[in-house]
Design a protein around this motif. Structure first.
Motif: not given
Length: 833
Positions: A465-473, A531-533, A548-551
């Motif tokens: 349940g620990t958040v290890i990263l925040e991403i944004q699209a 990916n983001a959809t 729409s992809l990130t690494l």
């Protein structure tokens, strides 16, 4: 006549008559006499009157009718012809005797001759041919005509009792006759089959040959006659009228004549019988069979009625079969159209093509379905706003289907339209409201702010349940719609779904979380492709691409973890009598880092077990005892060899199987008997056993095999756990006796106990419990002795009273306990018995 007949003729008559009358007395002195003689039969002797001097002859006068006479010299009364009952039923004569000079000696005496009827007349119908008319569907057994015959014979005898029957039935096309006749009254009626099958269209005329027999038809010697009955079948008057049609909401003055029925029978009572149980039936019928509707009808309330008209006679019996009346309520256009929804809401994408069906306006009309009264037509009355055109929408006139006129919707110009749709029938009209929401199309793809989020290092013991990263699209489509909402997924690099990504619905920000525990030893590095959809499909021609992809790379660091057991709980079972050093269980753990594991036990409070620290094998360390603890639980500890602080625990639950290693004993206080015995006393005793008794305990009670015990006591079984101990006689002293008893259990092998049961014979109180009587000396001491003794006695009495007081308290406590135990034992005995 005497000259004609002569004596020989009279003798013949006399002889013949005597033979026919048998032993009847046929002669005697002159006196009043009655005779009964059957009619017919010709010349016959009746009677001979004997003369008494001076009478020498006889004379007869009266109703002789030329048939009855008397021989003057012999006094013979005779018939010289046949009597006829139908002509004369009684002949009255006067007979007298005369002397030589013709003077009356005796008489006149009355002679009455009753003529007896014989069956000598056939029955005759009143008519040679009868005609009758019957209606189709007439009630079976209801006469529509009668035939009648008469017989001249005596009606008080069977000679004139007539019976009617149908001899022939022309034509007779069915297995049973269509008509029937009452054999006594001559009433002709339809049979059950006739009531059903008579039809003038098939056969309108029938001929019946009706016979009549006398002698009640009970003998073959009866006379028979017949007559033809011509029956004409006519169409039934009793017919259900055609379906009645009544227009709803009639303004006529009610009641209104709607139909009429006619019975085949006169003077019937007409009535209506409901088929349906309605709150009210708006119909009535008068005694001429006229049917009325009593009030205006409403088709929308009820569109048809079915009821029955019946006819009854004056005693309430049905005359005709019930007729079913069917009434149809005809519709008029008295209901306006009604919109099925207060507002019809339609959603349409802005790129929808011209001619597309975008929704339907539904309306209803309570008037009759599939008629012009309920035919609805639709027309758009207004469109707000009227941009970019005033006729963006079209509605099909008869279906209410909404269509786009062209590809001209643009959410940036107008996101909502309001339509007023006019719905009409032939008389009424209604406005239905329509709201059209223009929906943005998904023609923009989500674009990540970064194409690579580099890497993050995470310890393998980080909590799930620990958040290890925040991403944004971001997405350029309309906010808060399925076209702009972003769904993040790990597309590659996570086959076991170790990570999940949750989206904030307001900001579309993604949060990468630990979904499953990390394991450095299994996967030290994750190379993730995210990916983001959108949940809404992209419009044709637009596709997701690399934007729409990130690494993202995750490095997992090793953490020294404690050993891990293969099981969370170890369960075992062993017999309680196993020898010391018996192997009962083996536990196994491993260290994730590969260190050597050592085992130990915690919580072994009874010191029953030991564990091999290297192998995890657990042995018995001392004698086990199920009676002390049946389920024995200890903790097994696994620790690292080089870091004893890294350890983990699991639970060992050892179930001890019972063996029969405990002898039985008596589970009761000392019994007592009230002295002296009256005979028949007995004490309930109970046995128990510390061993586990499967299903139920079974004990065997017996006495020691010695003469004294056998002579004084007997023991009898009550049930599996109880027995009665009884004295064999009443000659017991007031004291405590030891009774040796042997108890055996039902174990394998069985165990035996020998018990000396103390049985007290004591004086009892009214409550049937023992008490101690204080003995006193009633002799009178001297004054000196009294004074000297008094002080000593007082001291002794003080000690005695104190001792007795405490003793009595102790006894009362025991007696109360014994009494309660006795009551409980008796209650338990009653239950077990």
């Amino acid at each position: 006549m005497l000259k004609l007949c002569g004596l020989p003729f009279l003798l013949i008559i006399h002889s013949a008559t005597c033979q026919s009358l048998g032993d009847l007395h046929v002669s005697g002195p002159l006196k009043d006499m009655n005779f009964s003689i059957p009619e017919g039969g010709g010349v016959r002797f009746i009677y001979q009157f004997t003369s008494e001097p001076p009478a020498v002859s006889f004379r007869a006068t009266g109703e002789k009718d030329g048939i009855i006479d008397i021989a003057p010299r012999t006094g013979i009364l005779y018939l010289n012809g046949s009597l006829d009952w139908e002509t004369k039923k009684v002949h009255r004569l006067q007979v007298e005797s005369l002397d030589e000079k013709g003077n009356i000696v005796k008489g006149p005496y009355t002679v009455t001759i009753y003529v007896e009827d014989i069956n000598d007349n056939p029955p005759e119908f009143d008519e040679l041919k009868y005609t009758g008319v019957v209606r189709q569907n007439s009630r079976p057994g209801k006469p529509f005509m009668y035939v009648h015959a008469t017989d001249r014979d005596d009606p008080t005898t069977p000679h004139a009792q007539l019976t009617y029957s149908i001899f022939h039935h022309f034509p007779n096309p069915y297995p049973e006759m269509l008509f029937q006749i009452d054999n006594v009254t001559g009433a002709i009626s339809p049979s059950k089959m006739g009531s059903y099958y008579l039809d003038p269209q098939k056969q309108d005329t029938f001929t019946l040959v009706v016979t009549v027999k006398d002698m009640a038809g009970m003998t073959t010697n009866a006379f028979t006659n017949s007559a033809d009955v011509i029956i004409t079948v006519k169409e039934s008057l009793w017919k259900a009228p055609p379906t009645v049609r009544i227009q709803e909401n009639s303004t006529q003055v009610h009641p209104v004549n709607i139909s009429q029925v006619h019975s085949n029978e006169p003077d019937v009572i007409y009535d209506i019988f409901e088929k349906e149980k309605l709150p009210r039936l708006p119909f009535s019928i008068d005694q001429d069979g006229v049917i009325y509707v009593t009030e205006p009808l409403d088709r929308e309330e009820k569109d048809s009625y079915t009821f029955f008209v019946v006819t009854k006679d004056n005693v309430g019996e049905l005359v005709d079969k019930p007729l079913q009346i069917h009434v149809i309520v005809e519709d008029i256009n008295d209901n306006p159209p009604v919109c099925q929804q207060a507002v019809t809401v339609v959603e349409v994408q802005e790129n929808e093509g011209g001619g597309s069906n975008i929704g339907t306006v539904f309306a209803t009309d309570m008037d009759e379905k599939d008629t012009l009264n309920s035919r609805l037509q639709f027309k758009i009355q207004s469109q707000v706003p009227a941009v970019p055109e005033s006729n963006l929408f079209f509605i099909q006139q008869d279906t209410g289907i909404l269509q786009l006129t062209s590809r001209s919707l643009n959410k940036r110009i107008a996101s909502n339209y309001s339509l007023k749709v006019l719905v009409t029938d032939a008389v009424f009209q209604t406005i239905c409201d329509v709201q059209i929401h223009v929906i943005d199309i998904n023609d923009r793809i989500p674009i990540f702010e970064k194409s690579d989020y580099d890497n993050v290092t995470v310890a393998e013991n980080v909590p799930v349940g620990t958040v290890i990263l925040e991403i944004q699209a971001t997405d350029g489509d309309e906010p808060a719609t399925g076209s702009s909402y972003i769904i993040y997924q790990v597309k590659e690099g996570d086959p076991n779904n170790t990570f999940i990504i949750e989206t904030d619905s307001e900001t579309n920000r993604g949060f990468v979380k630990i979904n499953k525990a990390l394991d450095y030893e299994k996967t030290p590095v994750y190379n993730l492709v995210i990916n983001a959809t959108n949940p809404e499909p992209l419009v044709p021609g637009v596709q997701y691409n690399s934007s729409s992809l990130t690494l993202f790379k995750v490095f997992v660091t090793n953490v020294d973890e404690p050993p891990v057991f293969h099981k969370t709980v170890y369960k075992g079972e062993v017999s309680e009598d196993v020898p010391v050093n018996t192997l009962v269980m083996m536990v196994e753990a491993y260290d994730p880092e590969g260190d050597t594991v050592r085992y130990s036990l915690e919580g072994d409070i009874r010191k029953w077990l030991r564990i091999d620290s290297t192998t995890g094998q657990i042995y018995t360390a001392s004698i086990l005892d199920r009676e002390q603890q049946e389920i024995y639980t200890v903790d097994v500890v696994a620790s690292e060899l080089h870091n004893a602080n890294q350890k983990s625990k699991t639970i060992l639950m050892l179930h001890l199987r019972d063996v029969n290693d405990n002898p039985p004993w008596l589970a009761m206080d000392y019994p007592f008997f009230c002295h002296p015995l009256s005979g028949g006393e007995r004490a309930l005793i109970q046995a128990t056993d510390a061993d586990k008794q499967w299903y139920y305990s079974t004990f065997t009670f017996s006495l020691m095999d010695d003469m004294n015990t056998r002579n004084n006591w007997k023991i009898s079984k009550v049930n599996a756990t109880h027995a009665y101990l009884s004295p064999k006689h009443t000659n017991f002293e007031e004291k405590v006796y030891n009774v040796p008893i042997i108890i055996n259990d039902n174990g394998k092998p069985p165990l035996e106990s020998k018990v000396n049961l103390e049985v007290n014979f004591c004086k009892c109180s009214s409550e049937k419990s023992c008490f101690i009587e204080v003995q006193r000396d009633h002799s009178w001491p001297s004054t000196g002795q009294a004074i000297g003794t008094l002080i000593g006695v007082l001291l002794v009495i003080g000690f005695i009273i104190g001792g007795v007081f405490f003793h009595m308290k102790y006894k009362q406590k025991n007696e109360k306990k014994s009494h309660q135990k006795d009551v409980k034992d008796k209650s338990e005995l009653n239950r077990l018995a």
